[in-house]
Write an enzyme that holds these catalytic residues in place. Sequence first.
Site, PDB file in Angstrom:
ATOM      1  N   GLU A   1      25.472   1.962 -92.617  1.00 16.84           N
ATOM      2  CA  GLU A   1      26.215   0.837 -93.279  1.00 16.84           C
ATOM      3  C   GLU A   1      27.659   0.901 -93.308  1.00 16.84           C
ATOM      4  OE1 GLU A   1      23.763   0.601 -96.848  1.00 16.84           O
ATOM      5  OE2 GLU A   1      25.981   0.717 -98.048  1.00 16.84           O
TER       6      GLU A   1
ATOM      7  N   HIS B   1      23.733  -4.453 -99.217  1.00 12.97           N
ATOM      8  CA  HIS B   1      24.150  -3.832-100.356  1.00 12.97           C
ATOM      9  C   HIS B   1      24.524  -4.495-101.558  1.00 12.97           C
ATOM     10  CE1 HIS B   1      24.908   0.848-101.207  1.00 12.97           C
ATOM     11  NE2 HIS B   1      24.401  -0.046-102.343  1.00 12.97           N
ATOM     12  N   GLN B   2      24.121  -5.512-101.830  1.00 13.54           N
ATOM     13  CA  GLN B   2      24.354  -6.389-102.985  1.00 13.54           C
ATOM     14  C   GLN B   2      23.518  -6.452-104.242  1.00 13.54           C
ATOM     15  OE1 GLN B   2      23.324 -10.414-100.731  1.00 13.54           O
ATOM     16  NE2 GLN B   2      22.925 -10.762-102.999  1.00 13.54           N
TER      17      GLN B   2
ATOM     18  N   LYS C   1      15.507   5.078-113.860  1.00  9.34           N
ATOM     19  CA  LYS C   1      15.963   3.873-114.351  1.00  9.34           C
ATOM     20  C   LYS C   1      15.439   2.467-113.652  1.00  9.34           C
ATOM     21  CE  LYS C   1      20.038   5.884-114.653  1.00  9.34           C
ATOM     22  NZ  LYS C   1      19.722   7.277-114.451  1.00  9.34           N
ATOM     23  N   ILE C   2      15.915   2.486-112.407  1.00  2.98           N
ATOM     24  CA  ILE C   2      15.614   1.213-111.432  1.00  2.98           C
ATOM     25  C   ILE C   2      13.980   1.030-111.273  1.00  2.98           C
ATOM     26  CG2 ILE C   2      16.082   0.294-109.520  1.00  2.98           C
ATOM     27  CD1 ILE C   2      18.737   1.466-109.340  1.00  2.98           C
TER      28      ILE C   2
ATOM     29  N   ASP D   1      18.339  -3.747 -98.260  1.00  3.71           N
ATOM     30  CA  ASP D   1      19.585  -3.775 -99.030  1.00  3.71           C
ATOM     31  C   ASP D   1      20.669  -2.675 -98.536  1.00  3.71           C
ATOM     32  OD1 ASP D   1      21.752  -5.331-100.748  1.00  3.71           O
ATOM     33  OD2 ASP D   1      21.341  -3.602-101.911  1.00  3.71           O
TER      34      ASP D   1
ATOM     35  N   SER E   1      17.482   1.456-102.077  1.00  3.89           N
ATOM     36  CA  SER E   1      18.228   2.716-102.745  1.00  3.89           C
ATOM     37  C   SER E   1      19.001   3.339-101.846  1.00  3.89           C
ATOM     38  CB  SER E   1      16.921   3.911-102.774  1.00  3.89           C
ATOM     39  OG  SER E   1      17.340   4.831-103.604  1.00  3.89           O
ATOM     40  N   ARG E   2      19.059   3.947-100.616  1.00  4.74           N
ATOM     41  CA  ARG E   2      19.785   4.448 -99.763  1.00  4.74           C
ATOM     42  C   ARG E   2      19.376   4.522 -98.429  1.00  4.74           C
ATOM     43  NH1 ARG E   2      23.110   3.286-102.996  1.00  4.74           N
ATOM     44  NH2 ARG E   2      24.636   4.513-104.034  1.00  4.74           N
TER      45      ARG E   2
ATOM     46  N   PHE F   1      23.257  -4.566-106.484  1.00  2.00           N
ATOM     47  CA  PHE F   1      24.035  -4.328-107.905  1.00  2.00           C
ATOM     48  C   PHE F   1      24.811  -5.288-108.226  1.00  2.00           C
ATOM     49  CE2 PHE F   1      28.441  -4.044-106.865  1.00  2.00           C
ATOM     50  CZ  PHE F   1      28.322  -4.041-105.301  1.00  2.00           C
TER      51      PHE F   1
HETATM   52  P1  NAD Z   1      17.736   7.510-111.435  1.00  2.00           P
HETATM   53  O1  NAD Z   1      18.225   9.092-111.125  1.00  2.00           O
HETATM   54  O2  NAD Z   1      17.585   7.102-112.783  1.00  2.00           O
HETATM   55  O3  NAD Z   1      16.090   7.712-110.845  1.00  2.00           O
HETATM   56  C1  NAD Z   1      15.934   8.577-109.633  1.00  2.00           C
HETATM   57  C2  NAD Z   1      14.115   8.962-109.738  1.00  2.00           C
HETATM   58  O4  NAD Z   1      14.106   9.378-108.576  1.00  2.00           O
HETATM   59  C3  NAD Z   1      14.219   9.984-110.672  1.00  2.00           C
HETATM   60  O5  NAD Z   1      13.197   9.859-111.561  1.00  2.00           O
HETATM   61  C4  NAD Z   1      14.037  11.206-109.965  1.00  2.00           C
HETATM   62  O6  NAD Z   1      13.294  11.988-110.730  1.00  2.00           O
HETATM   63  C5  NAD Z   1      13.313  10.622-108.924  1.00  2.00           C
HETATM   64  N1  NAD Z   1      13.229  11.734-107.567  1.00  2.00           N
HETATM   65  C6  NAD Z   1      14.394  12.451-107.247  1.00  2.00           C
HETATM   66  N2  NAD Z   1      13.955  13.131-106.163  1.00  2.00           N
HETATM   67  C7  NAD Z   1      12.647  12.616-106.057  1.00  2.00           C
HETATM   68  C8  NAD Z   1      11.798  12.973-104.770  1.00  2.00           C
HETATM   69  N3  NAD Z   1      12.115  14.031-103.967  1.00  2.00           N
HETATM   70  N4  NAD Z   1      10.855  12.171-104.728  1.00  2.00           N
HETATM   71  C9  NAD Z   1      10.398  11.216-105.649  1.00  2.00           C
HETATM   72  N5  NAD Z   1      11.256  10.926-106.543  1.00  2.00           N
HETATM   73  C10 NAD Z   1      12.327  11.443-106.787  1.00  2.00           C
HETATM   74  O7  NAD Z   1      18.319   6.661-110.599  1.00  2.00           O
HETATM   75  P2  NAD Z   1      18.436   5.026-110.602  1.00  2.00           P
HETATM   76  O8  NAD Z   1      19.375   4.519-111.360  1.00  2.00           O
HETATM   77  O9  NAD Z   1      17.048   4.481-110.765  1.00  2.00           O
HETATM   78  O10 NAD Z   1      18.949   4.510-109.014  1.00  2.00           O
HETATM   79  C11 NAD Z   1      17.880   5.076-107.895  1.00  2.00           C
HETATM   80  C12 NAD Z   1      18.710   5.178-106.709  1.00  2.00           C
HETATM   81  O11 NAD Z   1      18.922   3.511-106.312  1.00  2.00           O
HETATM   82  C13 NAD Z   1      20.048   5.864-106.621  1.00  2.00           C
HETATM   83  O12 NAD Z   1      19.903   6.923-106.147  1.00  2.00           O
HETATM   84  C14 NAD Z   1      20.920   4.596-105.828  1.00  2.00           C
HETATM   85  O13 NAD Z   1      21.203   5.464-104.548  1.00  2.00           O
HETATM   86  C15 NAD Z   1      20.325   3.444-105.675  1.00  2.00           C
HETATM   87  N6  NAD Z   1      21.048   2.286-105.931  1.00  2.00           N
HETATM   88  C16 NAD Z   1      21.255   1.422-105.359  1.00  2.00           C
HETATM   89  C17 NAD Z   1      21.699   0.302-105.549  1.00  2.00           C
HETATM   90  C18 NAD Z   1      22.179  -0.934-104.848  1.00  2.00           C
HETATM   91  O14 NAD Z   1      23.190  -1.789-104.859  1.00  2.00           O
HETATM   92  N7  NAD Z   1      21.423  -1.108-103.692  1.00  2.00           N
HETATM   93  C19 NAD Z   1      22.682   0.402-106.942  1.00  2.00           C
HETATM   94  C20 NAD Z   1      22.331   1.406-107.734  1.00  2.00           C
HETATM   95  C21 NAD Z   1      21.608   2.302-107.223  1.00  2.00           C
END
Ligand code: NAD
Length: 335
Positions: free
Chosen positions: A263, A295-296, A154-155, A258, A233-234, A298
């Site tokens: 953290e 971590h802002q 999604k992101i 972020d 991401s994380r 979102f």
């Molecule tokens: P999502 O599940 O829609 O997308 C994750 C993608 O990563 C999927 O397409 C999946 O197939 C792919 N993936 C899984 N394993 C993989 C690998 N080994 N190699 C390559 N790609 C792989 O998730 P999203 O909503 O897009 O969110 C992504 C990440 O963003 C979350 O896991 C979360 O940790 C992080 N996040 C951070 C914040 C923030 O405020 N900083 C907020 C929301 C989410």
Amino acid sequence: MKVAVFSTKAYDKQFLTDANKSNRHELVFLEERLTDKTAPLSTGFRIVCVFVNDQLNESVLKVLAANGVGLIALRCAGFNNVDLRVAEKLGLVVVHVPAYSPYAVAEHTVGLIMALNRKIHKAYDRVREGNLSLEGLLGFELHDKTVGIIGTGKIGKVVSKILFGYGCKLLANDLEPNPSCLAIGVKYVSLDELFIGSDIITLHCPLIPETYHMINAEAISQMKTGLMLINTSRGGLIDTSAVIDGLKSGKIRYLGLDVYEEEPDLFFENLSDTVIQDDVFARLLTFPNVIITGHQAFFTNSAMVNIAKITVSNFTDFQEGKLCTNQITTKLVVR
Ligand code: NAD
């Protein structure tokens, strides 16, 4: 139903209270982070609502289950802080908010890229001090640069679309290609090819055992000298010590974070009057070409409204004994 909301900040209270207008659930707001020490606070609650840095390890989960908790409701998308196998064994249902606004995180990601590139953080300070010199502020154009996107869910998909608008060439790595990304010409390649070919690398995959420290010394050695690395991401996706070595050698010319692996002991608190004890984090803060936000990514109004709405409806589904569509099980994450 009675809910213990851990790690509450004023904004959580505001958005969750608004989403629970009907007062269907009794929300008890606790400032404490859920840890081994604070787990006993769950006594008398059927639901605990938690955030990204609450600890849901085996010992905490055992206390929750013994106290009669039935639902763990994460008010976030990522769930790397929950031991799902143990939760399942104990019969605890775990739900999250899978999608609330991918735009919030994607736009913050591009914000970090632009700030690092055009040195907006430095220009802001300089101009306020009456220094209008351009020395040291030289940037580059994103147009025609190659960006490697790891994870096009999604992101990552929204990041791809925004960067497509900038005229970037886009490489991606994912377990499965995303049709929306293919449609705008994103080229799926192996991780090695992405490391070798990208001017900017941005991480959007989940933190799971397979992705832990995916950016390590070996990966960095393959990257272009002068690379920009972005992680919204994380924190655990990156071996921070290896990245610090990359910054010192000049291999990594820009770093935007972020999230940070350690953290939980730092983020979401005002530590301006204390001495930071984490030497790795303190070292990161010394680099002129590193921007860290706490971590802002979102944190936008629409995202907070959506998170609260979905979280409260997750409580209601559990109360009504419905199968919640936002439930996370080990079957979903073990491939
Ligand atoms: P999502 O599940 O829609 O997308 C994750 C993608 O990563 C999927 O397409 C999946 O197939 C792919 N993936 C899984 N394993 C993989 C690998 N080994 N190699 C390559 N790609 C792989 O998730 P999203 O909503 O897009 O969110 C992504 C990440 O963003 C979350 O896991 C979360 O940790 C992080 N996040 C951070 C914040 C923030 O405020 N900083 C907020 C929301 C989410």
